[in-house]
Write a protein that holds these residues in place. Sequence first.
Motif, PDB file in Angstrom:
ATOM      1  N   PRO A 302      -0.121 -68.953  25.539  1.00  0.00           N
ATOM      2  CA  PRO A 302       0.218 -70.016  26.640  1.00  0.00           C
ATOM      3  C   PRO A 302      -1.121 -69.962  27.467  1.00  0.00           C
ATOM      4  CG  PRO A 302       1.146 -67.951  27.039  1.00  0.00           C
ATOM      5  CD  PRO A 302       0.650 -67.803  25.740  1.00  0.00           C
ATOM      6  N   ALA A 303      -2.179 -71.189  27.291  1.00  0.00           N
ATOM      7  CA  ALA A 303      -3.247 -71.304  28.002  1.00  0.00           C
ATOM      8  C   ALA A 303      -4.130 -72.588  28.053  1.00  0.00           C
ATOM      9  CB  ALA A 303      -4.312 -70.115  27.464  1.00  0.00           C
ATOM     10  N   HIS A 304      -5.359 -72.614  28.142  1.00  0.00           N
ATOM     11  CA  HIS A 304      -5.855 -73.982  28.290  1.00  0.00           C
ATOM     12  C   HIS A 304      -4.987 -74.930  29.084  1.00  0.00           C
ATOM     13  CE1 HIS A 304      -9.565 -76.270  26.836  1.00  0.00           C
ATOM     14  NE2 HIS A 304      -9.045 -76.792  28.001  1.00  0.00           N
ATOM     15  N   HIS A 305      -5.180 -74.272  30.427  1.00  0.00           N
ATOM     16  CA  HIS A 305      -4.294 -75.294  31.577  1.00  0.00           C
ATOM     17  C   HIS A 305      -4.980 -75.947  32.598  1.00  0.00           C
ATOM     18  CE1 HIS A 305      -6.226 -71.948  32.853  1.00  0.00           C
ATOM     19  NE2 HIS A 305      -5.993 -71.809  34.079  1.00  0.00           N
ATOM     20  N   ALA A 306      -4.401 -76.356  33.406  1.00  0.00           N
ATOM     21  CA  ALA A 306      -4.745 -77.043  34.787  1.00  0.00           C
ATOM     22  C   ALA A 306      -3.503 -76.777  35.744  1.00  0.00           C
ATOM     23  CB  ALA A 306      -5.009 -78.432  34.455  1.00  0.00           C
ATOM     24  N   PHE A 307      -4.096 -77.359  37.118  1.00  0.00           N
ATOM     25  CA  PHE A 307      -3.150 -77.121  37.929  1.00  0.00           C
ATOM     26  C   PHE A 307      -2.929 -78.499  38.776  1.00  0.00           C
ATOM     27  CE2 PHE A 307      -3.093 -72.378  37.798  1.00  0.00           C
ATOM     28  CZ  PHE A 307      -4.145 -71.968  37.324  1.00  0.00           C
ATOM     29  N   PHE A 308      -1.517 -78.608  39.492  1.00  0.00           N
ATOM     30  CA  PHE A 308      -1.449 -79.729  40.009  1.00  0.00           C
ATOM     31  C   PHE A 308      -0.530 -79.396  41.164  1.00  0.00           C
ATOM     32  CE2 PHE A 308       2.909 -80.987  38.416  1.00  0.00           C
ATOM     33  CZ  PHE A 308       2.840 -80.641  37.146  1.00  0.00           C
ATOM     34  N   LYS A 309      -0.578 -80.523  42.071  1.00  0.00           N
ATOM     35  CA  LYS A 309       0.522 -80.443  43.155  1.00  0.00           C
ATOM     36  C   LYS A 309       1.913 -81.381  42.959  1.00  0.00           C
ATOM     37  CE  LYS A 309      -1.760 -77.860  46.799  1.00  0.00           C
ATOM     38  NZ  LYS A 309      -1.133 -76.601  47.370  1.00  0.00           N
ATOM     39  N   SER A 310       2.892 -80.814  43.711  1.00  0.00           N
ATOM     40  CA  SER A 310       4.096 -81.585  43.644  1.00  0.00           C
ATOM     41  C   SER A 310       3.820 -82.668  44.273  1.00  0.00           C
ATOM     42  CB  SER A 310       5.294 -80.731  44.302  1.00  0.00           C
ATOM     43  OG  SER A 310       4.731 -80.576  45.437  1.00  0.00           O
ATOM     44  N   ASP A 312       5.193 -83.960  46.896  1.00  0.00           N
ATOM     45  CA  ASP A 312       4.921 -84.057  48.494  1.00  0.00           C
ATOM     46  C   ASP A 312       4.158 -82.997  48.837  1.00  0.00           C
ATOM     47  OD1 ASP A 312       8.055 -81.859  48.749  1.00  0.00           O
ATOM     48  OD2 ASP A 312       6.395 -81.502  47.776  1.00  0.00           O
ATOM     49  N   GLY A 313       3.297 -82.476  47.938  1.00  0.00           N
ATOM     50  CA  GLY A 313       2.216 -81.561  48.274  1.00  0.00           C
ATOM     51  C   GLY A 313       2.717 -80.155  48.375  1.00  0.00           C
ATOM     52  N   THR A 314       3.840 -79.873  48.434  1.00  0.00           N
ATOM     53  CA  THR A 314       4.404 -78.546  49.058  1.00  0.00           C
ATOM     54  C   THR A 314       4.228 -77.153  47.886  1.00  0.00           C
ATOM     55  OG1 THR A 314       6.599 -79.017  48.377  1.00  0.00           O
ATOM     56  CG2 THR A 314       5.965 -79.601  50.691  1.00  0.00           C
ATOM     57  N   GLU A 315       4.121 -77.661  46.693  1.00  0.00           N
ATOM     58  CA  GLU A 315       4.153 -76.635  45.576  1.00  0.00           C
ATOM     59  C   GLU A 315       3.076 -76.910  44.669  1.00  0.00           C
ATOM     60  OE1 GLU A 315       9.231 -77.370  45.010  1.00  0.00           O
ATOM     61  OE2 GLU A 315       7.906 -78.103  43.371  1.00  0.00           O
ATOM     62  N   ASP A 316       2.597 -75.693  43.874  1.00  0.00           N
ATOM     63  CA  ASP A 316       1.763 -75.605  43.064  1.00  0.00           C
ATOM     64  C   ASP A 316       2.211 -75.579  41.583  1.00  0.00           C
ATOM     65  OD1 ASP A 316       0.113 -73.973  45.673  1.00  0.00           O
ATOM     66  OD2 ASP A 316      -0.926 -75.590  44.768  1.00  0.00           O
ATOM     67  N   TRP A 317       1.572 -76.291  40.731  1.00  0.00           N
ATOM     68  CA  TRP A 317       2.400 -76.067  39.395  1.00  0.00           C
ATOM     69  C   TRP A 317       1.313 -75.873  38.456  1.00  0.00           C
ATOM     70  CZ3 TRP A 317       7.518 -77.818  37.279  1.00  0.00           C
ATOM     71  CH2 TRP A 317       8.335 -77.665  38.239  1.00  0.00           C
ATOM     72  N   ILE A 318       1.694 -75.515  37.195  1.00  0.00           N
ATOM     73  CA  ILE A 318       0.578 -75.249  36.198  1.00  0.00           C
ATOM     74  C   ILE A 318       1.037 -75.964  34.943  1.00  0.00           C
ATOM     75  CG2 ILE A 318       1.752 -73.175  35.358  1.00  0.00           C
ATOM     76  CD1 ILE A 318      -0.863 -72.089  34.246  1.00  0.00           C
ATOM     77  N   VAL A 319       0.096 -76.665  34.361  1.00  0.00           N
ATOM     78  CA  VAL A 319       0.430 -77.227  32.996  1.00  0.00           C
ATOM     79  C   VAL A 319      -0.480 -76.695  32.121  1.00  0.00           C
ATOM     80  CG1 VAL A 319      -1.508 -79.228  33.336  1.00  0.00           C
ATOM     81  CG2 VAL A 319       0.305 -79.496  31.771  1.00  0.00           C
ATOM     82  N   TYR A 320       0.263 -76.311  30.900  1.00  0.00           N
ATOM     83  CA  TYR A 320      -0.716 -75.581  29.808  1.00  0.00           C
ATOM     84  C   TYR A 320      -0.193 -75.830  28.473  1.00  0.00           C
ATOM     85  CZ  TYR A 320       3.775 -72.821  30.020  1.00  0.00           C
ATOM     86  OH  TYR A 320       5.031 -72.390  29.995  1.00  0.00           O
ATOM     87  N   HIS A 321      -0.759 -75.230  27.401  1.00  0.00           N
ATOM     88  CA  HIS A 321      -0.097 -75.639  26.036  1.00  0.00           C
ATOM     89  C   HIS A 321       0.370 -74.278  25.569  1.00  0.00           C
ATOM     90  CE1 HIS A 321      -4.130 -75.062  24.230  1.00  0.00           C
ATOM     91  NE2 HIS A 321      -3.614 -73.826  23.820  1.00  0.00           N
ATOM     92  N   ALA A 322       1.198 -74.404  24.653  1.00  0.00           N
ATOM     93  CA  ALA A 322       1.742 -73.190  23.916  1.00  0.00           C
ATOM     94  C   ALA A 322       2.190 -73.521  22.486  1.00  0.00           C
ATOM     95  CB  ALA A 322       2.595 -72.576  24.634  1.00  0.00           C
ATOM     96  N   ASN A 323       2.415 -72.523  21.685  1.00  0.00           N
ATOM     97  CA  ASN A 323       3.089 -72.595  20.424  1.00  0.00           C
ATOM     98  C   ASN A 323       4.557 -72.233  20.420  1.00  0.00           C
ATOM     99  OD1 ASN A 323       1.421 -74.072  18.647  1.00  0.00           O
ATOM    100  ND2 ASN A 323      -0.024 -72.330  18.626  1.00  0.00           N
ATOM    101  N   ASP A 324       5.460 -72.335  19.523  1.00  0.00           N
ATOM    102  CA  ASP A 324       6.634 -72.007  19.446  1.00  0.00           C
ATOM    103  C   ASP A 324       6.630 -70.729  18.503  1.00  0.00           C
ATOM    104  OD1 ASP A 324       7.874 -75.390  19.586  1.00  0.00           O
ATOM    105  OD2 ASP A 324       7.680 -73.693  21.066  1.00  0.00           O
ATOM    106  N   THR A 325       5.807 -70.442  17.628  1.00  0.00           N
ATOM    107  CA  THR A 325       5.911 -69.231  16.956  1.00  0.00           C
ATOM    108  C   THR A 325       4.469 -68.675  17.015  1.00  0.00           C
ATOM    109  OG1 THR A 325       4.739 -70.089  14.956  1.00  0.00           O
ATOM    110  CG2 THR A 325       7.128 -70.711  15.075  1.00  0.00           C
ATOM    111  N   PRO A 326       4.360 -67.309  16.400  1.00  0.00           N
ATOM    112  CA  PRO A 326       3.020 -66.587  16.618  1.00  0.00           C
ATOM    113  C   PRO A 326       1.915 -66.986  15.864  1.00  0.00           C
ATOM    114  CG  PRO A 326       4.807 -65.120  15.779  1.00  0.00           C
ATOM    115  CD  PRO A 326       5.216 -66.582  16.122  1.00  0.00           C
TER     116      PRO A 326
END
Length: 509
Positions: A302-310, A312-326
């Motif tokens: 889980p990585a190569h991410h970015a951040f964004f606000k909700s 209404d600007g009250t929450e911080d969120w992360i967007v990232y990629h990941a795999n379902d298996t190792p």
Amino acid sequence: MHEARRGSRAGGPARPRDRRSVRSAAAAALTAVLLSIVSALTAPTAAHAGPAFTNPLNSTGPDPAMTWYNGNYYLMTTPWSGPLTMRRAPTIAQLKSTAPVAVFDAHAPGRDRSIWAPEFHLLNGPNGPRWYIYYSAGNGDIESQRVHVVESAGLDPMGPYTYKGMIFGPNNWWGIDGSVVTINNQMYFTWSGVPTTLWRDSDPHIYLVALSNPWTVTGPRTAISAPTHAWERQGTPMNEGPVAIQRNGRTFITYSASACQGPDYKIGQLEYSGGSVLSASSWAKKPTPIFQRNDAAGVYGPAHHAFFKSPDGTEDWIVYHANDTPTQGCGSTRTTRIQRIGWNADGTPNLGVPVSTSTVLAPPSGEPAGPQNSTWRLQSVNFPDRYVRHVNYDVRIDPHVSPAQDSQFRVVPGLANSNGHVSFESVNFPGYFLRHSNYDFVLAANDNSTAFRADATFRQVAGLSDASAVSFQSYSFPDRYIRHANYLLRLDTIGTATARADATFRLVS
Ligand code: AHR
């Protein structure tokens, strides 16, 4: 106006009310409190009006970048080849079913292969605020990878975009995964690069360099991180995908570490400690990762991410990629996921742990519900053959509007306040909104200023002359409402039956 207390003489002490009236007043107060608690528990929290969702957001979506802007989420992911594409939707639930749209495809030989990690930022350029997309590309040989920049024509993230150049100029450094951060009013470019000429001769580091404009580096570069910890060297020594997050005057550059091919791809943290931004000693690395695999939840790399606000600007969120298996590796099996993040008591970001794809999540706060973000016309209730329309950027109510799009608006969450407020974006002039100016209305380009957002935001209330319709109360002048007068749209106080009718509209498709 305060009525004289019943039974008291003006100026004299108030006569105590009898015991029964005290008891009934207390009962009424208690009832009111209980009713307000019940309604608060049962009413949908306006903050989370959109539908719940589960990750992932797509069936493939490596290296995501995402933001909320003017009533929509915007999401870009690695295309590998072909155009740079953008997804746009007003809710996460709709974003999941929205197909990516091409926003730039004027690739040229030498920068038309291995198109990776597009990241978009609204920045003040020489021609005012524009969207800039930073993406990696080359001729297919990893040694040719460089970061390229395209610029939007206006304020619409959907473009169109024009190519501005390869950001390193004559330095011609090897580099991928570009991002930008402003520190002490200076714009910097950060990316994954190598100290040697060839990628294969070195372990990718995180670099910083100053920008003279959004597409041109200036001055020396500095490596602010190398993959030195064991957790940064799993599979291969790697630092890449840097992205900044700032809060309360502090700047963090978070980045991806270890091989993207493996399950131990994870996120590390650097913090700017003051002093010269381009001095490596000004950046302190947290000795442990801040986000990594969660085997129990079936989330790997889980990585190569970015951040964004909700919205209404009250929450911080992360967007990232990941795999379902190792074992799925660094390809198109990586899907896009989002989740809310928090902050530690010491002010550092707390990204938590990646949630499973079966975890049901409330959407970011302030998502629109109901008809917002569809295309609507505002029909006058007292002149039902007339609709609000723009003409030469003035705004009036007219019959037989042509082109029809002059009377069509996207009703989006209020630019200044998304809870219970709306703004009206022109359908045929995206990025242009209805706003009042000296109490007259104009259609104007959103310059994203506080004043513009306030003057283009309205609380949607029951119709002043017909509760089955709607009226729009100004956010910046709450004693005034949108109304027509002599067929022109104005912002007025409303004191007569005629004014109430002039201020009442129906939202019709
Ligand atoms: O996903 C393609 C590339 O792989 C990304 O740009 C980079 O972060 C990783 O090495």
